[in-house]
Design a protein around this motif. Structure first.
Motif, mmCIF file in Angstrom:
data_model
loop_
_atom_site.group_PDB
_atom_site.id
_atom_site.type_symbol
_atom_site.label_atom_id
_atom_site.label_comp_id
_atom_site.label_asym_id
_atom_site.label_seq_id
_atom_site.Cartn_x
_atom_site.Cartn_y
_atom_site.Cartn_z
ATOM 1 N N LEU A 1 -4.288 12.173 -10.453
ATOM 2 C CA LEU A 1 -2.847 12.240 -9.452
ATOM 3 C C LEU A 1 -3.357 12.409 -8.236
ATOM 4 O O LEU A 1 -2.269 11.962 -7.385
ATOM 5 C CB LEU A 1 -2.071 13.552 -9.963
ATOM 6 C CG LEU A 1 -0.886 13.793 -9.670
ATOM 7 C CD1 LEU A 1 -0.084 12.772 -10.155
ATOM 8 C CD2 LEU A 1 -0.455 15.042 -10.309
ATOM 9 N N ALA A 2 -4.395 12.973 -7.843
ATOM 10 C CA ALA A 2 -4.740 13.409 -6.188
ATOM 11 C C ALA A 2 -5.108 12.064 -5.525
ATOM 12 O O ALA A 2 -5.160 12.278 -4.351
ATOM 13 C CB ALA A 2 -5.632 14.654 -6.297
ATOM 14 N N ASP A 3 -5.572 10.960 -6.246
ATOM 15 C CA ASP A 3 -6.100 9.829 -5.572
ATOM 16 C C ASP A 3 -4.818 8.964 -5.373
ATOM 17 O O ASP A 3 -4.854 7.671 -5.982
ATOM 18 C CB ASP A 3 -7.345 9.295 -6.460
ATOM 19 C CG ASP A 3 -8.258 8.120 -5.786
ATOM 20 O OD1 ASP A 3 -8.032 8.038 -4.517
ATOM 21 O OD2 ASP A 3 -8.754 7.218 -6.264
ATOM 22 N N ASP A 4 -4.384 9.077 -4.346
ATOM 23 C CA ASP A 4 -3.007 8.428 -3.953
ATOM 24 C C ASP A 4 -3.256 7.930 -2.627
ATOM 25 O O ASP A 4 -2.067 7.406 -2.039
ATOM 26 C CB ASP A 4 -1.633 9.086 -4.373
ATOM 27 C CG ASP A 4 -1.526 10.254 -3.700
ATOM 28 O OD1 ASP A 4 -2.278 10.734 -2.846
ATOM 29 O OD2 ASP A 4 -0.383 10.546 -3.698
ATOM 30 N N GLY A 5 -4.034 8.209 -1.830
ATOM 31 C CA GLY A 5 -4.075 7.872 -0.518
ATOM 32 C C GLY A 5 -4.481 6.379 -0.189
ATOM 33 O O GLY A 5 -5.199 5.534 -1.099
ATOM 34 N N ASP A 6 -4.043 5.795 0.910
ATOM 35 C CA ASP A 6 -4.117 4.336 1.214
ATOM 36 C C ASP A 6 -3.694 3.500 0.148
ATOM 37 O O ASP A 6 -4.216 2.289 -0.059
ATOM 38 C CB ASP A 6 -5.665 4.068 1.640
ATOM 39 C CG ASP A 6 -5.826 2.897 2.415
ATOM 40 O OD1 ASP A 6 -4.875 2.290 2.904
ATOM 41 O OD2 ASP A 6 -7.050 2.295 2.376
ATOM 42 N N ALA A 7 -2.434 3.852 -0.547
ATOM 43 C CA ALA A 7 -2.135 3.162 -1.731
ATOM 44 C C ALA A 7 -1.815 1.943 -1.486
ATOM 45 O O ALA A 7 -1.968 0.825 -2.462
ATOM 46 C CB ALA A 7 -1.041 3.985 -2.594
ATOM 47 N N GLU A 8 -1.217 1.453 -0.463
ATOM 48 C CA GLU A 8 -0.556 0.271 -0.230
ATOM 49 C C GLU A 8 -1.588 -0.964 0.017
ATOM 50 O O GLU A 8 -1.377 -1.940 -0.659
ATOM 51 C CB GLU A 8 0.231 -0.022 0.843
ATOM 52 C CG GLU A 8 1.307 -0.956 0.929
ATOM 53 C CD GLU A 8 2.633 -0.837 1.886
ATOM 54 O OE1 GLU A 8 3.196 -1.826 2.270
ATOM 55 O OE2 GLU A 8 3.016 0.340 2.074
ATOM 56 N N ARG A 9 -2.670 -0.597 0.783
ATOM 57 C CA ARG A 9 -3.657 -1.448 0.798
ATOM 58 C C ARG A 9 -4.534 -1.777 -0.560
ATOM 59 O O ARG A 9 -4.789 -2.858 -0.892
ATOM 60 C CB ARG A 9 -4.642 -0.846 1.760
ATOM 61 C CG ARG A 9 -5.812 -1.813 2.169
ATOM 62 C CD ARG A 9 -6.948 -1.268 2.888
ATOM 63 N NE ARG A 9 -7.521 -0.022 2.024
ATOM 64 C CZ ARG A 9 -8.361 -0.339 1.134
ATOM 65 N NH1 ARG A 9 -8.935 -1.395 0.782
ATOM 66 N NH2 ARG A 9 -8.796 0.831 0.240
ATOM 67 N N ARG A 10 -4.629 -0.606 -1.314
ATOM 68 C CA ARG A 10 -5.305 -0.625 -2.565
ATOM 69 C C ARG A 10 -4.728 -1.831 -3.498
ATOM 70 O O ARG A 10 -5.140 -2.271 -4.389
ATOM 71 C CB ARG A 10 -5.820 0.549 -3.001
ATOM 72 C CG ARG A 10 -6.510 1.423 -1.974
ATOM 73 C CD ARG A 10 -6.499 2.905 -2.412
ATOM 74 N NE ARG A 10 -7.482 3.376 -3.586
ATOM 75 C CZ ARG A 10 -7.515 4.393 -4.066
ATOM 76 N NH1 ARG A 10 -6.980 5.579 -3.307
ATOM 77 N NH2 ARG A 10 -8.273 4.660 -5.005
ATOM 78 N N ILE A 11 -3.268 -1.211 -3.447
ATOM 79 C CA ILE A 11 -2.485 -2.005 -4.314
ATOM 80 C C ILE A 11 -2.505 -3.735 -3.956
ATOM 81 O O ILE A 11 -2.509 -4.618 -4.974
ATOM 82 C CB ILE A 11 -0.871 -1.818 -4.486
ATOM 83 C CG1 ILE A 11 -0.893 -0.495 -4.965
ATOM 84 C CG2 ILE A 11 -0.041 -2.714 -5.295
ATOM 85 C CD1 ILE A 11 0.531 0.285 -4.542
ATOM 86 N N ALA A 12 -2.483 -3.810 -2.824
ATOM 87 C CA ALA A 12 -2.501 -5.191 -2.504
ATOM 88 C C ALA A 12 -4.021 -5.787 -2.702
ATOM 89 O O ALA A 12 -3.887 -7.199 -3.126
ATOM 90 C CB ALA A 12 -2.354 -5.368 -0.853
#
Length: 247
Positions: A46-57
């Protein structure tokens, strides 16, 4: 009951992928498109949600490069940063499922009817399972490969009708003390005759005999007959998940 992470880890172990990529606590899985669970990516922290947009891409591009639809599996372990990024990118939700679990302590699952156990790669179980699910030739080949990759102890189970034909089938995996049940299917012409319950009782009994303390199963929210069956056996909803894909 096990934690969400324990159930998710057991389910990932029980249903392998052909390839995996890790990005922190995120995991991307690939299996030539057979089952969304093995062809999507998700977060296990749950805590590992940083830089999410880049990682999703990045992981979406990895999916496209490998010929599968980019899909994010949203469980309670997806942090707020992930949900916000998916919303910003316009990824639409689809196919909600329930995760049901039960404590196996004190349960005794009596077997009924003609129920038999097989190694998951045994052609007798494999043929019964694929025939009942009306699998395509491509699906049959992918499934055959995935079954050979299951590392924990597992059994394919078939319930037979009086005429000797397969009436229902299931796959049971003892993943670290959690019995996980997959590919549960009943002949369309033999539903509501107790075959689904018979194959599940046998599967649950096998996991108890082999030391599992808990059981878990995933089922789509719209599959009300299956949910009633599992709840009748003692399963209780623990959480829900859904998928997101580009709109």
């Amino acid at each position: 009951m096990p934690t969400t992470l324990a159930i998710e880890a057991a389910c990932l172990s029980a249903w392998p992928a052909l390839s995996t990529v890790h990005d922190g606590a995120w995991v991307w899985r690939f299996a030539h498109g057979y089952s969304k669970r093995a062809n999507s990516f998700q977060s296990l922290d749950l805590a590992d949600d940083g830089d999410a947009e880049r990682r999703i891409a990045y992981l979406a591009a990895l999916s496209s490069r490998n010929g599968i639809e980019p899909v994010f599996r949203v469980t309670p372990l997806a942090g707020p940063g992930i949900l916000e990024a998916l919303d910003r990118k316009g990824w639409a939700p689809f196919e909600e499922s329930r995760v049901l679990a039960m404590d196996l302590d004190g349960h005794d699952f009596a077997r009924t009817g003609d129920v038999r156990f097989f190694n998951p790669t045994d052609p007798r179980w494999f043929r019964a399972q694929t025939a009942l699910s009306a699998a395509s030739a491509k699906t049959v080949e992918i499934l055959k490969t995935l079954l050979g990759l299951i590392a924990p102890e597992a059994r394919g189970i078939v319930a037979y009708a009086p005429d000797g034909t397969p009436a229902a089938a299931a796959l049971a995996v003892n993943a670290g003390g959690i019995g996980v049940f997959l590919n549960v299917v009943t002949d369309k012409t033999k539903r509501r005759q107790g075959y689904g319950a018979a194959v599940m009782r046998a599967a649950l009994g096998w996991t108890v005999e082999n030391g599992a303390r808990y059981a878990a199963i995933q089922v789509t929210t719209e599959n009300e007959p299956a949910i009633r069956l599992y709840e009748g056996l003692g399963f209780v909803e623990q959480y829900r998940y859904h998928y997101r894909r580009p709109a």
